[in-house]
Motif scaffolding. Sequence first.
Motif, PDB file in Angstrom:
ATOM      1  N   PRO A  72     -89.197   8.341-109.129  1.00 33.25           N
ATOM      2  CA  PRO A  72     -89.354   7.024-108.241  1.00 33.25           C
ATOM      3  C   PRO A  72     -88.700   7.243-106.889  1.00 33.25           C
ATOM      4  CG  PRO A  72     -88.754   6.277-110.494  1.00 33.25           C
ATOM      5  CD  PRO A  72     -88.533   7.573-110.183  1.00 33.25           C
ATOM      6  N   MET A  73     -89.244   7.206-105.882  1.00 29.60           N
ATOM      7  CA  MET A  73     -88.751   7.146-104.439  1.00 29.60           C
ATOM      8  C   MET A  73     -88.791   5.911-103.860  1.00 29.60           C
ATOM      9  SD  MET A  73     -90.549   9.032-101.314  1.00 29.60           S
ATOM     10  CE  MET A  73     -90.748  10.640-102.241  1.00 29.60           C
ATOM     11  N   PHE A  74     -87.498   5.465-103.265  1.00 31.26           N
ATOM     12  CA  PHE A  74     -87.186   4.238-102.518  1.00 31.26           C
ATOM     13  C   PHE A  74     -88.170   4.072-101.535  1.00 31.26           C
ATOM     14  CE2 PHE A  74     -85.136   2.104 -99.025  1.00 31.26           C
ATOM     15  CZ  PHE A  74     -85.209   0.653 -99.719  1.00 31.26           C
ATOM     16  N   MET A  75     -88.843   3.045-101.258  1.00 25.66           N
ATOM     17  CA  MET A  75     -89.688   2.790-100.269  1.00 25.66           C
ATOM     18  C   MET A  75     -89.177   1.738 -99.352  1.00 25.66           C
ATOM     19  SD  MET A  75     -93.333   2.615-101.956  1.00 25.66           S
ATOM     20  CE  MET A  75     -94.033   2.188-100.509  1.00 25.66           C
ATOM     21  N   LEU A  76     -89.091   0.692 -99.784  1.00 24.66           N
ATOM     22  CA  LEU A  76     -88.333  -0.541 -99.077  1.00 24.66           C
ATOM     23  C   LEU A  76     -87.736  -1.502 -99.646  1.00 24.66           C
ATOM     24  CD1 LEU A  76     -90.751  -3.153 -99.186  1.00 24.66           C
ATOM     25  CD2 LEU A  76     -91.989  -1.442 -97.931  1.00 24.66           C
ATOM     26  N   ARG A  77     -86.858  -2.316 -99.208  1.00 21.41           N
ATOM     27  CA  ARG A  77     -86.247  -3.530 -99.526  1.00 21.41           C
ATOM     28  C   ARG A  77     -86.656  -4.621 -98.647  1.00 21.41           C
ATOM     29  NH1 ARG A  77     -82.255  -5.886 -97.511  1.00 21.41           N
ATOM     30  NH2 ARG A  77     -81.385  -4.216 -96.282  1.00 21.41           N
ATOM     31  N   GLU A  78     -87.093  -5.756 -99.443  1.00 21.35           N
ATOM     32  CA  GLU A  78     -87.344  -7.183 -98.491  1.00 21.35           C
ATOM     33  C   GLU A  78     -86.606  -8.195 -99.036  1.00 21.35           C
ATOM     34  OE1 GLU A  78     -89.280  -8.041 -95.718  1.00 21.35           O
ATOM     35  OE2 GLU A  78     -89.483  -5.889 -95.406  1.00 21.35           O
ATOM     36  N   ASP A  79     -86.113  -9.174 -98.048  1.00 20.01           N
ATOM     37  CA  ASP A  79     -85.328 -10.417 -98.543  1.00 20.01           C
ATOM     38  C   ASP A  79     -86.035 -11.457 -97.736  1.00 20.01           C
ATOM     39  OD1 ASP A  79     -84.430 -10.519 -95.556  1.00 20.01           O
ATOM     40  OD2 ASP A  79     -82.794  -9.323 -96.218  1.00 20.01           O
ATOM     41  N   ILE A  80     -85.665 -12.862 -97.892  1.00 19.28           N
ATOM     42  CA  ILE A  80     -86.221 -13.765 -97.232  1.00 19.28           C
ATOM     43  C   ILE A  80     -85.984 -14.173 -95.766  1.00 19.28           C
ATOM     44  CG2 ILE A  80     -86.277 -15.355 -99.495  1.00 19.28           C
ATOM     45  CD1 ILE A  80     -83.892 -16.827 -98.095  1.00 19.28           C
ATOM     46  N   PHE A  81     -85.050 -13.494 -95.147  1.00 19.51           N
ATOM     47  CA  PHE A  81     -84.790 -13.243 -93.712  1.00 19.51           C
ATOM     48  C   PHE A  81     -85.841 -12.445 -92.803  1.00 19.51           C
ATOM     49  CE2 PHE A  81     -80.847 -14.529 -95.819  1.00 19.51           C
ATOM     50  CZ  PHE A  81     -80.864 -16.062 -95.603  1.00 19.51           C
ATOM     51  N   GLY A  82     -86.375 -11.508 -93.665  1.00 21.15           N
ATOM     52  CA  GLY A  82     -87.293 -10.494 -92.925  1.00 21.15           C
ATOM     53  C   GLY A  82     -86.350  -9.407 -92.433  1.00 21.15           C
ATOM     54  N   ALA A  83     -85.274  -9.419 -92.981  1.00 21.51           N
ATOM     55  CA  ALA A  83     -84.054  -8.411 -92.431  1.00 21.51           C
ATOM     56  C   ALA A  83     -84.080  -7.095 -93.515  1.00 21.51           C
ATOM     57  CB  ALA A  83     -82.822  -8.940 -92.114  1.00 21.51           C
ATOM     58  N   GLY A  84     -85.198  -6.967 -93.838  1.00 23.83           N
ATOM     59  CA  GLY A  84     -85.320  -5.683 -95.065  1.00 23.83           C
ATOM     60  C   GLY A  84     -85.177  -4.330 -94.302  1.00 23.83           C
ATOM     61  N   GLU A  85     -85.047  -3.334 -95.299  1.00 17.24           N
ATOM     62  CA  GLU A  85     -84.654  -2.135 -94.949  1.00 17.24           C
ATOM     63  C   GLU A  85     -86.089  -1.211 -95.419  1.00 17.24           C
ATOM     64  OE1 GLU A  85     -82.034   1.401 -96.385  1.00 17.24           O
ATOM     65  OE2 GLU A  85     -81.555  -0.394 -97.219  1.00 17.24           O
ATOM     66  N   THR A  86     -86.743  -0.200 -94.818  1.00 15.62           N
ATOM     67  CA  THR A  86     -87.689   0.591 -94.973  1.00 15.62           C
ATOM     68  C   THR A  86     -87.365   2.292 -94.979  1.00 15.62           C
ATOM     69  OG1 THR A  86     -89.299  -1.246 -94.210  1.00 15.62           O
ATOM     70  CG2 THR A  86     -90.133   1.071 -94.546  1.00 15.62           C
ATOM     71  N   ASN A  87     -87.595   2.916 -95.830  1.00 16.63           N
ATOM     72  CA  ASN A  87     -87.261   4.408 -95.815  1.00 16.63           C
ATOM     73  C   ASN A  87     -88.118   4.992 -94.622  1.00 16.63           C
ATOM     74  OD1 ASN A  87     -87.457   7.092 -96.325  1.00 16.63           O
ATOM     75  ND2 ASN A  87     -87.263   6.665 -98.394  1.00 16.63           N
ATOM     76  N   THR A  88     -87.580   5.885 -93.704  1.00 16.46           N
ATOM     77  CA  THR A  88     -88.446   6.531 -92.772  1.00 16.46           C
ATOM     78  C   THR A  88     -89.862   6.959 -93.112  1.00 16.46           C
ATOM     79  OG1 THR A  88     -86.075   7.017 -91.898  1.00 16.46           O
ATOM     80  CG2 THR A  88     -88.032   7.888 -90.772  1.00 16.46           C
ATOM     81  N   GLU A  89     -89.845   7.412 -93.949  1.00 15.43           N
ATOM     82  CA  GLU A  89     -91.055   8.069 -94.403  1.00 15.43           C
ATOM     83  C   GLU A  89     -92.206   7.118 -94.517  1.00 15.43           C
ATOM     84  OE1 GLU A  89     -92.930  10.440 -98.357  1.00 15.43           O
ATOM     85  OE2 GLU A  89     -90.876  10.556 -97.786  1.00 15.43           O
ATOM     86  N   PHE A  90     -91.880   5.666 -94.848  1.00 16.45           N
ATOM     87  CA  PHE A  90     -92.825   4.802 -95.077  1.00 16.45           C
ATOM     88  C   PHE A  90     -92.971   3.790 -93.955  1.00 16.45           C
ATOM     89  CE2 PHE A  90     -91.368   6.371 -99.307  1.00 16.45           C
ATOM     90  CZ  PHE A  90     -92.542   6.501 -99.591  1.00 16.45           C
TER      91      PHE A  90
END
Length: 130
Positions: free
Chosen positions: A64-82
Amino acid sequence: MLTLCFFLFNGRCYIIEAEEENVSQPTEDVMVVEGQPTKLSCTFDTTDLLPYLFCYKQQANGNPMFMLREDIFGAGETNTEFKERFHARLNVTVKSVPLTIQRVQLSDSAVYYCALRPTVTTGYTSPLQI
């Protein structure tokens, strides 16, 4: 609620209540025309008022490859590749976080997972791509 008992050295039992959490995704294959967008469904149930949702991609015979993380504030994190074609928006009202893929490519063929906790980590709290 799950009840866990943690024993300290003095033999006293402290009760820790852990919330029950659950993530649901459809199990059927999704067929998409190359170059078109698609949306993959993910719903969740948690008593956490500030949930985080994590998305992972797993290609055949891969990890499994981490793609992204989302939260209710819209301040998530996205792996550069995605970053360019993959997006998710957490909606706590309907308890969903659909994953949108823009301009689907043949290389997007994979199994996609969502989770309420990081499942691929370095031992720290930030997700790691393997």
